[in-house]
Enzyme design. Structure first.
Site, PDB file in Angstrom:
ATOM      1  N   CYS A   1       0.826  -1.209   0.000  1.00  0.00           N
ATOM      2  CA  CYS A   1       0.000   0.000   0.000  1.00  0.00           C
ATOM      3  C   CYS A   1       0.864   1.263   0.000  1.00  0.00           C
ATOM      4  CB  CYS A   1      -0.997  -0.051   1.153  1.00  0.00           C
ATOM      5  SG  CYS A   1      -2.396   1.056   0.902  1.00  0.00           S
TER       6      CYS A   1
ATOM      7  N   HIS B   1      -3.732  -5.420   1.222  1.00  0.00           N
ATOM      8  CA  HIS B   1      -3.527  -5.711   2.644  1.00  0.00           C
ATOM      9  C   HIS B   1      -3.970  -7.140   2.917  1.00  0.00           C
ATOM     10  CE1 HIS B   1      -2.552  -1.687   4.017  1.00  0.00           C
ATOM     11  NE2 HIS B   1      -3.574  -1.200   3.339  1.00  0.00           N
TER      12      HIS B   1
END
Length: 489
Positions: free
Chosen positions: A336, A434
């Site tokens: 991310c 994630h």
């Protein structure tokens, strides 16, 4: 039960942050679910940088997602209607019913709480129609005098829905009687009456030694101690916010060394729990000013303030350390925000994370990222490339990444979309996903890529299930469940 009956609501509040509220609610969710009660977790307002994406495409606190698993449910946004994600020491992103709505400072939010309460009560009412029991987790402590006005997180909520409260305190911190008596003393009379009993958490040793204190407490306050919960060594369930130290069993003889920098605004560090618990991984967090230890793999984590955290990495000498690590054949991964940092530059010309700014990236992948207001919130499934290791997880990010590096993606999703990037020499990879280590096949594949030759299978979801069961067993054994049930009408 009669279809007009509304669900029972029981609230767990704590004398401090990290007193054990999340854990107790998770345990009670499992205890009641095992008995066939339709139970649901609820946290009116949460402040945390660990979030999860729900099936309905919203964002809630990680602890509520874990409590949902304990209750045997899919997480939904009504379980945590208000989520605050701090971006600076005085500012936060305000997420209502799963969607980011505002960027506010503390004073603005304090004024806004009246409207936030409407969202909270709407969610509570929806859950009341679907479940028999709502287990509510408070936030911080109910005795924060400065936050009392318009409170929606603790007693303000309990008074609004008129529910009983259990107060939990952590004896491991010391001063447990002062915590309980002091908290009670700072509540109004009606709030004090709402507290139906105490739970003492994380007790090591023989309860007989505590008995005189418990007797005094019950006599002094007129309220029962509902239970003394033991300190469970090596217990690990998803952290709500802070990075908790792990007690782990001995690791394999030649473990894979994995290092993660503790960015000031690190987010979703629960991504690393499967690595921290893996028997063949020696996992280390490295904070400011610490020297980077020798490692096989460095992972740059997610961040709630990517540009500021990238500057922090530069101030702490990480770019040089990373280049040296790569020269010696080490592997590097970004997740991310950490993935965005691997590119040529990061542009925040709209001021999404604060002041408008841009910053040169680490320049390890040929791509750049522009932060945009629209947040991507998606659950994802696919396979890691090359090969076909199944992976799943969720995306939570603002920003669009473009560039030649994306022509060598790391993941192909089931809907045909692609994600992430791999460098030409395969030493550097990055992804927006994630939870990428949660699936056993993806975990094995990534550990092999990082240099672990003989990977032992490790099923993180099975391990989490084991921990929830262990926790529920301990609570069932040490909590006076008959008294807890008597609080429910």
């Amino acid at each position: 039960s009669d279809c007009n009956m509304t669900a029972n609501t029981l609230m767990v509040q704590g004398t401090t942050s990290d007193a054990g509220k999340s854990t107790l609610v998770a345990a009670l969710c499992r205890v009641f679910a095992r008995q066939g009660v339709r139970v649901v977790p609820f946290k009116p307002q949460n402040m945390a940088l660990n979030s999860a994406v729900t099936a309905d495409g919203g964002e809630i606190g990680r602890a509520q997602a874990l409590q949902a698993v304990a209750a045997g449910l899919e997480p939904v946004v009504d379980m945590n209607p208000v989520l605050l994600k701090p971006t600076t020491d005085i500012g936060a992103q305000v997420i209502i019913h799963g969607k980011a709505r505002y960027q506010m400072n503390a004073v603005e939010y304090h004024q806004y709480k009246t409207l936030a309460m409407e969202a909270v009560l709407a969610s509570h009412q929806r859950l009341q129609r679907q479940y028999e029991l709502i287990l509510v987790e408070g936030a911080g402590s109910p005795a924060e005098i400065n936050l009392r006005e318009r409170d929606i997180a603790n007693m303000g909520f309990a008074e609004a829905v008129d529910c009983p409260v259990i107060l939990v305190a952590d004896i491991d911190k010391g001063g447990v009687f002062a915590h309980l008596v002091g908290t009670l003393a700072l509540l109004s009379e009606s709030e004090q009456a709402r507290v139906k009993g105490f739970v003492i958490n994380r007790f090591r040793g023989d309860t007989a030694l505590l008995q005189s204190g418990l007797d005094w407490l019950q006599q002094y306050t007129g309220k029962p101690v509902l239970g003394v919960l033991p300190y469970l060594h090596g217990l690990h369930i998803d952290g709500e916010d802070g990075i908790n130290p792990l007690e782990t069993d001995t690791k394999a003889e030649h473990p894979l060394k994995v290092v993660v920098p503790v960015l000031p605004r690190i987010s979703n560090h629960t991504d690393f729990d499967p690595l921290r618990l893996h028997p063949q991984v020696d996992f280390q967090y490295v904070g400011a000013g610490a020297t980077l230890p020798a490692a096989d793999l460095i992972i740059l984590p997610g961040s709630k303030n990517t540009i500021a955290d990238l500057r922090w990495l530069k101030q702490n000498g990480w770019p040089e350390a990373i280049r040296k690590h790569l020269r010696y054949g080490g592997k590097l991964m970004g997740i991310c925000g950490g993935f965005q940092m691997l590119g040529q530059r990061l542009l925040d010309d709209l001021g999404i994370e604060g002041a408008r700014s841009e910053e040169t990236g680490l320049g390890l992948l040929d791509m750049e990222t522009r932060l945009l207001p629209e947040k991507q919130l998606k659950r994802r499934q696919g396979v890691l490339l090359p090969g076909d290791a199944v992976c799943s997880g969720y995306e939570i990010h603002a920003g669009v990444t473009r560039g030649a590096a994306l022509q060598r993606p790391l993941i192909r999703f089931d809907d045909g979309a692609q994600d992430g990037a791999r460098s030409g020499d395969d030493q550097v990879i990055g992804t927006y996903l994630h939870g990428v280590f949660d699936t056993e096949s993806a975990l094995d594949s990534l550990l092999q890529w990082a240099g672990l030759t003989q990977v032992q299978g490790f099923d993180y979801n099975l391990e989490r299930e084991r921990q929830i069961e262990r926790l529920a067993d301990a609570v069932e054994q040490h909590l006076d469940m008959a008294r807890v049930r008597s609080l429910l009408v």
